[in-house]
Design a protein around this motif. Structure first.
Motif, PDB file in Angstrom:
ATOM      1  N   ARG A 191       0.836  -1.205   0.000  1.00  0.00           N
ATOM      2  CA  ARG A 191       0.000   0.000   0.000  1.00  0.00           C
ATOM      3  C   ARG A 191       0.867   1.249   0.000  1.00  0.00           C
ATOM      4  NH1 ARG A 191      -3.456  -1.140   4.884  1.00  0.00           N
ATOM      5  NH2 ARG A 191      -3.055  -3.267   4.155  1.00  0.00           N
ATOM      6  N   HIS A 194      -0.803   5.579   3.105  1.00  0.00           N
ATOM      7  CA  HIS A 194      -1.419   5.093   4.332  1.00  0.00           C
ATOM      8  C   HIS A 194      -1.014   6.013   5.487  1.00  0.00           C
ATOM      9  CE1 HIS A 194       2.524   3.284   3.595  1.00  0.00           C
ATOM     10  NE2 HIS A 194       2.707   3.345   4.905  1.00  0.00           N
ATOM     11  N   GLY A 207      -5.054   1.823   6.946  1.00  0.00           N
ATOM     12  CA  GLY A 207      -5.605   2.208   5.660  1.00  0.00           C
ATOM     13  C   GLY A 207      -4.567   2.416   4.574  1.00  0.00           C
ATOM     14  N   GLY A 208      -4.932   3.277   3.612  1.00  0.00           N
ATOM     15  CA  GLY A 208      -4.093   3.572   2.473  1.00  0.00           C
ATOM     16  C   GLY A 208      -4.674   3.023   1.182  1.00  0.00           C
ATOM     17  N   ARG A 209      -3.955   3.297   0.107  1.00  0.00           N
ATOM     18  CA  ARG A 209      -4.405   2.852  -1.214  1.00  0.00           C
ATOM     19  C   ARG A 209      -3.744   1.526  -1.572  1.00  0.00           C
ATOM     20  NH1 ARG A 209      -4.487   5.973  -7.103  1.00  0.00           N
ATOM     21  NH2 ARG A 209      -4.821   4.086  -8.332  1.00  0.00           N
ATOM     22  N   THR A 213      -8.344   0.484  -4.633  1.00  0.00           N
ATOM     23  CA  THR A 213      -9.200   0.580  -3.449  1.00  0.00           C
ATOM     24  C   THR A 213      -8.504   1.367  -2.346  1.00  0.00           C
ATOM     25  OG1 THR A 213      -8.373  -1.457  -2.447  1.00  0.00           O
ATOM     26  CG2 THR A 213     -10.204  -1.658  -3.997  1.00  0.00           C
ATOM     27  N   ARG A 214      -9.300   1.832  -1.393  1.00  0.00           N
ATOM     28  CA  ARG A 214      -8.784   2.494  -0.195  1.00  0.00           C
ATOM     29  C   ARG A 214      -9.414   1.806   1.004  1.00  0.00           C
ATOM     30  NH1 ARG A 214      -9.597   6.519  -4.084  1.00  0.00           N
ATOM     31  NH2 ARG A 214      -7.661   7.623  -4.582  1.00  0.00           N
ATOM     32  N   ARG A 241      -9.810   4.974   3.332  1.00  0.00           N
ATOM     33  CA  ARG A 241      -9.250   6.264   2.897  1.00  0.00           C
ATOM     34  C   ARG A 241      -7.755   6.140   2.640  1.00  0.00           C
ATOM     35  NH1 ARG A 241     -11.216   9.678   7.602  1.00  0.00           N
ATOM     36  NH2 ARG A 241     -12.839   8.077   7.553  1.00  0.00           N
ATOM     37  N   SER A 242      -7.224   7.136   1.968  1.00  0.00           N
ATOM     38  CA  SER A 242      -5.784   7.304   1.795  1.00  0.00           C
ATOM     39  C   SER A 242      -5.451   8.768   2.075  1.00  0.00           C
ATOM     40  CB  SER A 242      -5.354   6.916   0.376  1.00  0.00           C
ATOM     41  OG  SER A 242      -6.003   7.745  -0.577  1.00  0.00           O
ATOM     42  N   VAL A 262     -13.057   6.437  -0.333  1.00  0.00           N
ATOM     43  CA  VAL A 262     -13.140   5.481  -1.442  1.00  0.00           C
ATOM     44  C   VAL A 262     -13.780   6.125  -2.670  1.00  0.00           C
ATOM     45  CG1 VAL A 262     -14.086   3.251  -2.158  1.00  0.00           C
ATOM     46  CG2 VAL A 262     -13.277   3.568   0.188  1.00  0.00           C
TER      47      VAL A 262
END
Length: 383
Positions: A191, A194, A207-209, A213-214, A241-242, A262
């Protein structure tokens, strides 16, 4: 009247770190006539955590970059990686924060191999070591040995160079100037963009991308045993989220703020994650009208979180909404001394003679806070 004070220019993708007295800000970029322009690389900005005033300084320079990862170890600010005009880098620089010349130096390792070029990564500090995690960057095809640790971005490649996301852990020992790549277990998915924070010997990632997707998943890395564990939330989790931030605010809690959702919406929600109950609680705060993504967040005084800069627009489409205000989030009840100082400072005109009678150390502290509460500071975009 309060004399004019310089304020760090609006920016996104910058690096920030705090040492309890100052917030240090370097790099990032803004948009000028639909072009991304890196901020001057010979400026290191200082934000006084007590009086809220900025001070800019100069030094010898790393390349102008965004997406760099920064931290403070033993009164030295380190930056690694980032994206410059030539793309992602794996350059490593540091500056001694006690040296008023603020002279940067390029960090040359005595042993070990540099990680591959990357940006939008994160790091933790533990026992004089910097541990870097994740990010988005490029490798030669021959260097991609494990598809589980480097996911190729199918939209980005050139000849035998491929871009993608990674979940690699790299350690830099600042005392020995040595790179190592410890073997970790049960790793999270590769990812970038994040958020991370550390408490004691534990590093946390949220999180992160991941490809398109996030997410809002949470993982913990034991920085002694190099063992990952996933933390499954006992409550409803924040939206994926990112470009958000995660900040340690006590021995058992983390504060999450903002990011890009997202559905590509800039966010302004704040959440507290309790590590004991493993539950999320959304936090009421006064900055709900100030969404931020690709901002920085550092712990200030008394568990305050200082959020600086970032964008309030979806930067991949608009890229004009860069900010330079410092948002202060109170995450814990203030100690009595802080409450008294803030009350006196915010009503300074009523207590002028009494302030002068205070012991010197306390008087100086109150006078610094008086500057923070002066109305004229509102014109400097510091709140």
């Amino acid at each position: 009247a309060l004399p004019f004070q310089p304020v760090a220019r609006e920016r996104s993708g910058h690096t920030a770190a705090a040492d309890g007295q100052f917030l240090y800000v370097w790099g990032g970029y803004v948009s000028v006539a639909d072009h991304e322009v890196f901020l001057p690389n010979d400026e290191l900005w200082l934000y006084d955590l007590e009086n809220g005033l900025w001070r800019d300084v100069c030094g010898t320079v790393p390349p102008a970059m965004s997406g760099t990862c920064g931290c403070i170890v033993n009164e030295e600010l380190y930056i690694f990686g980032g994206c410059c005009d030539d793309g992602q880098t794996n350059e490593h620089y540091s500056v001694n924060l006690q040296d008023e010349r603020f002279s940067w130096r390029r960090v040359t390792p005595r042993s070990g191999s540099l990680p591959s070029p990357r940006d939008k990564l994160s790091c933790w500090v533990h026992e004089g070591r910097i541990i870097y995690f994740g990010g988005y960057g490029h490798k030669l095809l021959s260097e991609i040995t494990d598809p589980k640790s480097f996911i190729v971005d199918e939209a980005s490649w050139a000849e035998d160079i491929f871009w993608g996301w990674n979940n690699e852990v790299h350690e830099f020992d600042t005392e020995r100037s040595r790179w190592t790549e410890p073997q970790t277990f049960v790793t999270p998915a590769p990812r970038a963009a994040h958020a991370s924070a550390s408490i004691g010997s534990k590093g946390y990632v949220c999180g992160g991308r991941i490809r398109e997707t996030r997410t809002s998943d949470m993982f913990c890395l034991d920085l002694n045993s190099w063992t990952w564990s996933e933390i499954v939330s006992s409550t409803a989790a924040p939206l994926g989220r990112s470009w958000h931030t995660l900040t340690a605010v006590s021995d058992t809690s983390l504060f999450l703020f903002g990011g890009l959702s997202v559905d590509c919406r800039p966010m302004s929600d704040g959440w507290i994650f309790n590590l004991e109950s493993k539950g999320w609680t959304e936090m009421e705060h006064q900055n709900k009208d100030k969404p931020r993504l690709w901002h920085s967040a550092c712990q200030g005084r008394d568990s305050d979180v200082i959020v600086f800069g970032g964008s309030h627009d979806y930067i991949l489409l608009v890229d004009k909404g860069h900010c330079n205000d410092a948002l202060v989030f109170q995450t814990q009840p203030y100690p009595l001394m802080r409450l008294c100082q803030d009350f006196i400072a915010s009503h300074a005109s009523m207590f002028q003679s009494q302030i002068l009678c205070l012991p010197p150390k306390l008087r100086n502290a109150v006078q610094k806070r008086t500057i923070f509460f002066r109305p004229s500071r509102k014109s400097q975009n510091v709140e």
